[in-house]
Design an enzyme around this catalytic site. Structure first.
Site, PDB file in Angstrom:
ATOM      1  N   LYS A   1     -26.113  10.106  32.203  1.00 42.95           N
ATOM      2  CA  LYS A   1     -25.243  10.679  33.206  1.00 42.95           C
ATOM      3  C   LYS A   1     -25.959  11.905  34.000  1.00 42.95           C
ATOM      4  CE  LYS A   1     -20.587  12.922  33.823  1.00 42.95           C
ATOM      5  NZ  LYS A   1     -19.516  13.532  33.439  1.00 42.95           N
TER       6      LYS A   1
ATOM      7  N   ARG B   1       0.796  -0.878  -0.003  1.00 43.06           N
ATOM      8  CA  ARG B   1       0.098  -0.089  -0.247  1.00 43.06           C
ATOM      9  C   ARG B   1       1.008   1.219   0.087  1.00 43.06           C
ATOM     10  NH1 ARG B   1      -4.538   0.807   4.627  1.00 43.06           N
ATOM     11  NH2 ARG B   1      -2.731   1.121   5.828  1.00 43.06           N
TER      12      ARG B   1
END
Length: 504
Positions: free
Chosen positions: A346, A37
């Site tokens: 939360k 690559r």
């Protein structure tokens, strides 16, 4: 159909580690599949590199795949090509390369897999599994759950083409990935970043073969390179296996969900949404908290924020930041449940805008009401052992005591209280607020905290992506140290060598 290996090594241009040496090392380590690559290179440059490494590939009897470039693969007479989403169509590539060559393609969704399976190709790379710094223009991260869903659905649809997991894969991930039904993995950084590349490669192959981690996965140089009477002796080596195995299977469970990452993150204070997304992906967090007031209205801002958080492995945790009492918290929680379609919350109640101290009385009252309403409540609170036990008694899923005031970056200022909380808790303890450096996160994990939540230190750093990755490794290191069993402190010296006279 060509035979597809289980381990695909993807080269990565590095200034101090030539591709030819990468090929030599991985082939010596037993890898017989190399994908060349070179993303920014021209065809002639890829061809030149392919011809340079091909003799070593053939010497080891390995397979050479060229990434992206059908013309370079054909000119070099490589074994095949790997095509990305924007590359040549698979049918055209097959026409140019012929029946005997290997063609692999990249997929990010089930639709991609089903579409590609109609063509004459040999394997499909599905990912990215995690954020990876070796690939630009990253597609949405899938995580293990996302890959599992794609593989399972593909098999139901009759797809039998081998599926290779790609993107950000490390030795710690492979065991879990094998359970998703994949054929193999493609790796890059997990090998080229290791101190001993050959040993790292051998370790990954061992995992793919047996489904279990190898001792070599710590990426340390083998003892034969640095002989000593301890590391060369067989029995101490076996003593290292239980901590490593425990770490590999160390999963955090909160309510009905499990997490492989113990680093939770916030979304505020980042310079822009793209920077936030890049940092969150680099951190490999699986739980991200967001204030409902940032997404409660319709419009472009909402769409942009949520779009950058839309990754299969990320669980959203709406928070009630900005509310002043229990009544407001319950109201905002119900809005969050409707807007974001989650009962996770939360709970934050800090009416004082200067110091942002959580109100313990209102927090406890709100938590009790929200639990009765079916919410999974994670309350942010003072590092108060009594309050944390009371919150646990009313049914919260975890407690989130502060290390220091929000945004202060002072670390674990409440260290002694946090020790007590962790020691007596029967629910997970997530240390939240004040963590300003990776060392603070590591210290929290060494204490035995179940997770940490970081926002300000990540968002306001000079390079949020790099600091996010640093936090990721710090949390892992601290957790592994805790599992290993840290030695206790003592006030007197303890010799590590015999105290006999040197000349006796």
């Amino acid at each position: 159909m060509n035979t597809i290996d289980k381990l695909h090594y993807i080269t990565h241009p590095l200034p101090d580690y030539p591709i030819a040496q990468q090929v030599e090392d991985v082939c010596r380590g037993g890898c017989s599949w190399v994908q060349l690559r070179m993303k920014e290179a021209r065809t002639e440059e890829r061809l030149a590199e392919a011809l340079r490494i091909l003799p070593r590939i053939r010497h080891y009897g390995a397979t050479l795949i060229i990434n992206d470039d059908v013309y370079a693969a054909k000119a070099a007479d490589a074994d095949g090509v790997h095509l990305g989403a924007d590359d040549m169509h698979p049918s055209e590539a097959r026409h140019l390369l012929g029946a005997g060559k290997i063609i692999g393609c990249t997929a990010n969704t089930l639709d991609d897999v089903l579409r590609l399976s109609q063509y004459d190709i040999d394997y499909i790379g599905v990912g990215p599994f995690r954020f990876t710094s070796t690939k630009e223009k990253l597609s949405p991260v899938l995580g293990g759950e996302g890959i599992h869903r794609i593989v399972a659905a593909a098999r139901i649809h009759g797809v039998r083409i081998p599926i290779i997991a790609i993107g950000g894969i490390t030795p710690e991930n492979i065991g879990g990935l094998l359970n998703t039904g994949i054929h193999g993995v493609a790796v890059s950084g997990a090998i080229h970043a290791a101190m001993d590349k050959v040993t790292a490669c051998e370790a990954i192959i061992a995992q793919l073969t047996t489904g279990h981690p190898s001792l070599a996965t710590d990426h340390r140089p083998p003892a034969t390179h640095h002989p000593s009477p301890i590391t060369d002796h067989p029995s101490p080596v076996t003593h290292h296996r239980p901590p490593i195995t425990k770490k590999m299977n160390d999963i955090l469970k909160i309510a009905d969900k499990t997490f492989s990452s113990r680093l939770f993150a916030g979304t505020g204070k980042f310079g822009d949404h793209q920077l936030m997304e890049n940092a969150l992906l680099a951190s490999e967090t699986e739980l991200v908290t967001v204030a409902l007031k940032r997404v409660e209205h319709t419009g472009q801002e909402e769409d942009t924020l949520l779009r950058h958080l839309a990754h299969a492995h990320i669980q959203l945790l709406p928070n009630t930041s900005g509310v002043r009492n229990a009544t407001e918290a319950v109201f905002v929680a119900q809005l969050a449940r409707e807007a974001l379609e989650t009962n996770w919350l939360k709970l934050e109640i800090h009416p004082d805008p200067k110091y942002l101290m959580p109100d313990p009385i209102e927090t406890l009252a709100a938590a009790e009401q929200l639990v009765k309403l079916g919410f999974v409540v994670l309350p942010y609170c003072h590092a108060d052992p009594v309050l944390c036990k009371r919150l646990e008694e009313v049914g919260v899923a975890a407690v989130m005591p502060l290390g220091a005031p929000i945004g202060s970056n002072k670390g674990l200022a409440m260290l002694d209280m946090l020790r007590i909380i962790i020691d007596q808790a029967n629910v997970p303890v997530v240390i939240d607020a004040g963590i300003g450096a990776p060392s603070h996160a590591a210290q929290a994990m060494e204490l035995g905290a179940d997770a940490v939540l970081v926002n300000t230190a990540m968002a306001t750093a000079g390079d949020p992506v790099q600091i996010a990755e640093a936090f990721k490794w710090a949390v892992r290191a601290g957790r592994q140290a805790f599992l290993a069993g840290l030695p206790g402190e003592q006030s007197v010296a303890s010799a590590t060598s015999p105290l006999t006279a040197f000349l006796d």
